[in-house]
Write an enzyme that holds these catalytic residues in place. Structure first.
Site, PDB file in Angstrom:
ATOM      1  N   HIS A 191      87.402  83.876  76.038  1.00 36.31           N
ATOM      2  CA  HIS A 191      86.336  82.802  75.441  1.00 36.31           C
ATOM      3  C   HIS A 191      86.269  81.598  76.293  1.00 36.31           C
ATOM      4  CE1 HIS A 191      85.861  85.978  72.427  1.00 36.31           C
ATOM      5  NE2 HIS A 191      84.429  85.619  72.432  1.00 36.31           N
ATOM      6  N   ARG A 298      76.853  83.402  68.755  1.00 33.04           N
ATOM      7  CA  ARG A 298      78.287  83.365  68.426  1.00 33.04           C
ATOM      8  C   ARG A 298      78.502  82.589  67.221  1.00 33.04           C
ATOM      9  NH1 ARG A 298      79.642  84.804  74.215  1.00 33.04           N
ATOM     10  NH2 ARG A 298      80.771  86.653  74.141  1.00 33.04           N
ATOM     11  N   ARG A 334      74.692  86.729  65.235  1.00 27.08           N
ATOM     12  CA  ARG A 334      76.000  87.757  65.002  1.00 27.08           C
ATOM     13  C   ARG A 334      76.599  86.870  63.825  1.00 27.08           C
ATOM     14  NH1 ARG A 334      80.428  88.919  69.170  1.00 27.08           N
ATOM     15  NH2 ARG A 334      81.011  86.575  68.857  1.00 27.08           N
ATOM     16  N   GLU A 433      81.190  97.862  69.989  1.00 35.81           N
ATOM     17  CA  GLU A 433      82.393  97.208  70.650  1.00 35.81           C
ATOM     18  C   GLU A 433      83.953  98.085  70.358  1.00 35.81           C
ATOM     19  OE1 GLU A 433      82.908  93.185  69.973  1.00 35.81           O
ATOM     20  OE2 GLU A 433      82.217  93.397  67.784  1.00 35.81           O
ATOM     21  N   ASN A 456      82.914  93.319  76.314  1.00 42.60           N
ATOM     22  CA  ASN A 456      84.134  92.461  76.262  1.00 42.60           C
ATOM     23  C   ASN A 456      85.010  93.314  75.668  1.00 42.60           C
ATOM     24  OD1 ASN A 456      82.560  91.029  77.688  1.00 42.60           O
ATOM     25  ND2 ASN A 456      82.218  89.372  76.030  1.00 42.60           N
ATOM     26  N   ASP A 457      85.084  93.752  74.327  1.00 36.28           N
ATOM     27  CA  ASP A 457      85.838  94.366  73.483  1.00 36.28           C
ATOM     28  C   ASP A 457      85.771  95.786  73.867  1.00 36.28           C
ATOM     29  OD1 ASP A 457      87.147  92.319  72.068  1.00 36.28           O
ATOM     30  OD2 ASP A 457      85.528  92.043  70.796  1.00 36.28           O
ATOM     31  N   ARG A 467      91.990  92.012  76.931  1.00 36.78           N
ATOM     32  CA  ARG A 467      91.061  91.175  77.865  1.00 36.78           C
ATOM     33  C   ARG A 467      91.551  89.961  78.314  1.00 36.78           C
ATOM     34  NH1 ARG A 467      86.486  89.951  73.358  1.00 36.78           N
ATOM     35  NH2 ARG A 467      85.496  88.134  74.490  1.00 36.78           N
ATOM     36  N   CYS A 504      75.481  92.803  75.090  1.00 38.24           N
ATOM     37  CA  CYS A 504      75.703  91.084  75.238  1.00 38.24           C
ATOM     38  C   CYS A 504      77.010  90.854  75.557  1.00 38.24           C
ATOM     39  CB  CYS A 504      75.633  90.681  73.721  1.00 38.24           C
ATOM     40  SG  CYS A 504      76.690  91.345  72.515  1.00 38.24           S
TER      41      CYS A 504
END
Ligand code: PEP
Ligand code: MG
Length: 576
Positions: A191, A298, A334, A433, A456-457, A467, A504
């Site tokens: 992040h 987020r 989200r 995800e 990402n996940d 990650r 996303c």
């Protein structure tokens, strides 16, 4: 002598500046007996006074830039250093035991900390213990002549060098002075890397060793385009990177011409190009870069920026601000996704062996529905101020989605009964995800309004490669045919039910992935705002029918990620 290190390019651009080390200070010392008691007490008094002046300065700056409430913690710190009971005990310890100030300080403050911490069910005393720990470290650092880094006090242009930066460290960086950062650990989808892209500051992560053998003030080049770090560059290197920096700035100016253009492929297919945000402040970047929607807000950063759970009113105001700011364009919000590398101290989550696989996101929300209901109410109330889409993160099973949706419907019904307006057009979707949800997309598609693929996940769970871990980053392969196959299944399943799919995760703005995703029929692309214009430029050169063939080939004929990259690179060479 010039030294070069390679890391992972995390945020575009080139930064050149003096290093500011944000590393744990070495505060070790030895117990010593002293004969000059008066001299030792004077030494202690001096450190005390410098510490107070420093804390006062930080307090004033925080009050000015963040707010009075946040500044109060520093008042408490000054009070600790002015408390005669504590300070006199330290001086008495120096006098009676004839020990050095460092030893006397640690013994006495240690005693107070233990005493307060033992009052377990008294949160006030727990906080006092934390305050004492904090100020003790500051006084000790002055006694030892060691610097404690404090990013919020940076007043000159620097590049940050750190082992790791948490998302909240990154949020504190002042863009006027921090020109870039480089870390030992982390990956492209940590992040802090994602935040660097929304702050538009160049960053390189996962270098493993940048903090070794580097000093404050060393000259550093951060090449966020190629993932290179050069420490104390020679004249020639400096000149060549200066040129690269100028070229990149020119390129950015060219992309800016596309700010108000429509996003269409060469053959005229429209694609929704959206941006990701963490706070309402990020809207500036979304608008400056001409994004057509917010594809991911987020909201957990709202929780992380606050000392306690944000109230319904605070949340309502933030969501309303974003919806109004987008002026009727879609906004995907989200629900809270705490966990993994995003911590929330006041939620007191248990220590876990595998935080990315643990108690997080929708799992917490369903287990603690009151917190969830507050967020949903705030969202529903804000829905009349724009075009809201609500999205649940980390959905693994249909039951989770059904339960979350049921709670949403209950809150909606309550609001309507209270005569509070709620939009009738809110779309409700999920992040895909977790591989289980991707595999079962054809079932989910019957019940959700949309999917947004969280690569990402999804990549870390599919490849079983953390990650955040640079040691296994070679396995973190967005273009692996397995990932492309999962993505295809999700998109096709949504289309079969007349629904749409967005993405996303950071892959949506990855210039090698974009042609493949256009070919797979992805409907919406949401990325760091800084990637929007270059992606619009790339899309305008792609023919969607040709890209479909390319994606089919990648999935059906390529066996490795290298083959996929070669396929895309060969195609890109032919673009005009
Ligand atoms: C993702 O997982 O792809 C995503 C967009 O969410 P986050 O990066 O916040 O986990
Ligand atoms: Mg995620």
């Amino acid at each position: 002598m010039e030294r070069r290190i390679i890391g992972i390019a995390a945020s575009d651009g080139i930064a050149i500046g003096k290093a500011y080390l944000l590393t744990e200070p070495d505060l070790s010392f030895e117990k010593k007996s002293v004969s000059d008691i008066e001299g030792e007490i004077n030494r202690f008094n001096d450190s005390l006074e410098i510490s107070k002046t420093e804390i006062q300065a930080i307090r004033d700056r925080v009050a000015e830039t963040v707010g009075d409430e946040e500044a109060q913690v520093f008042d408490a710190h000054i009070m600790v250093l002015s408390d005669p009971e504590l300070i006199d005990s330290i001086k008495t310890n120096i006098t009676t035991n004839e020990v050095n100030a460092e030893q006397a300080l640690m013994e006495v403050t240690g005693m107070f900390v233990n005493m307060f911490e033992s009052m377990e069910d008294n949160p006030y005393m727990q906080e006092r213990a934390a305050d004492i720990r904090d100020v003790t470290e500051r006084v000790l650092s002055h006694l030892l002549g060691v610097k404690i880094p404090n990013p919020s006090s940076i007043q000159e242009e620097v590049v940050i060098v750190a082992k790791d930066l948490t998302p909240s460290d990154t949020a504190q960086l002042n863009r006027d002075f921090v020109k870039g950062f480089v870390t030992d650990i982390g990956g492209r989808t940590s992040h802090s890397a994602i935040m660097a892209r929304s702050l538009e500051i160049p960053a390189v992560v996962g270098t493993k060793t940048v903090t070794e053998g580097i000093s404050d003030g060393d000259m550093v080049i951060i090449d966020g385009l190629g993932g290179n770090i050069i420490i104390n560059p020679d004249e020639e290197t400096l000149a060549s990177y200066d040129e690269k920096r100028t070229k990149f700035e020119q390129q950015k100016e060219e992309w800016k011409l596309l700010k108000n253009a429509e996003t269409v492929t060469k053959d005229g297919k429209h694609i929704e190009l959206a941006a990701n945000i963490g706070t309402p402040k990020d809207l500036v970047g979304v608008i400056e870069n001409g994004a057509e929607a917010v594809g991911l807000y987020r909201t957990e950063f709202l929780y992380m920026d606050s000392a306690d759970f944000p109230t319904e009113e605070e949340q309502f105001n933030a969501y309303k601000e974003v919806l109004e700011g987008m002026d009727g364009k879609p906004v995907v919000v989200r629900t809270m996704d705490i966990g993994g590398d995003k911590e929330l101290p006041y939620l007191k989550l248990p220590e876990e062996m595998n935080p990315f696989l643990g108690y997080r996101a929708i799992r917490i929300c369903l287990a603690e529905p009151e917190m969830f209901r507050t967020q949903l109410r705030a969202l529903l109330r804000a829905s009349v101020f724009g075009k809201l889409r609500i999205m649940f993160p980390m959905i693994a099973t249909l039951n989770e989605f059904r339960e979350a949706k049921k709670i949403l419907e209950e809150e909606k019904a309550k609001l309507i009964q209270e005569n509070i307006a709620v939009s009738e057009e809110i779309e409700v979707g999920i992040m895909v995800e977790i591989p289980a949800a991707a595999v079962l997309a054809h079932q989910f598609a019957k019940e959700v309004d949309f999917f947004s693929i969280g690569t990402n996940d999804l990549i870390q769970y599919t490849m079983a490669a953390d990650r955040m871990n640079q040691q296994v980053s070679y396995l973190y392969q967005p273009y692996n045919p397995s990932i492309l196959t999962l993505i295809k299944h999700v998109i096709d399943s949504s289309h079969a039910e007349g629904k749409w799919t967005g993405m996303c995760g950071e892959m949506a703005g990855d210039q090698t992935a974009v042609p493949l995703l256009v070919g797979l029929g992805l409907d919406e692309f949401s990325m760091s705002a800084s990637s929007v214009l270059k992606t619009r430029s790339l899309m305008s050169k792609l023919d969607s029918t040709e890209m479909k063939k390319l994606a089919d080939k990648a999935i059906n004929e390529c066996t490795t990620v290298e083959e996929v990259i070669e396929l895309v690179d060969n195609m890109k060479e032919l673009l005009v």
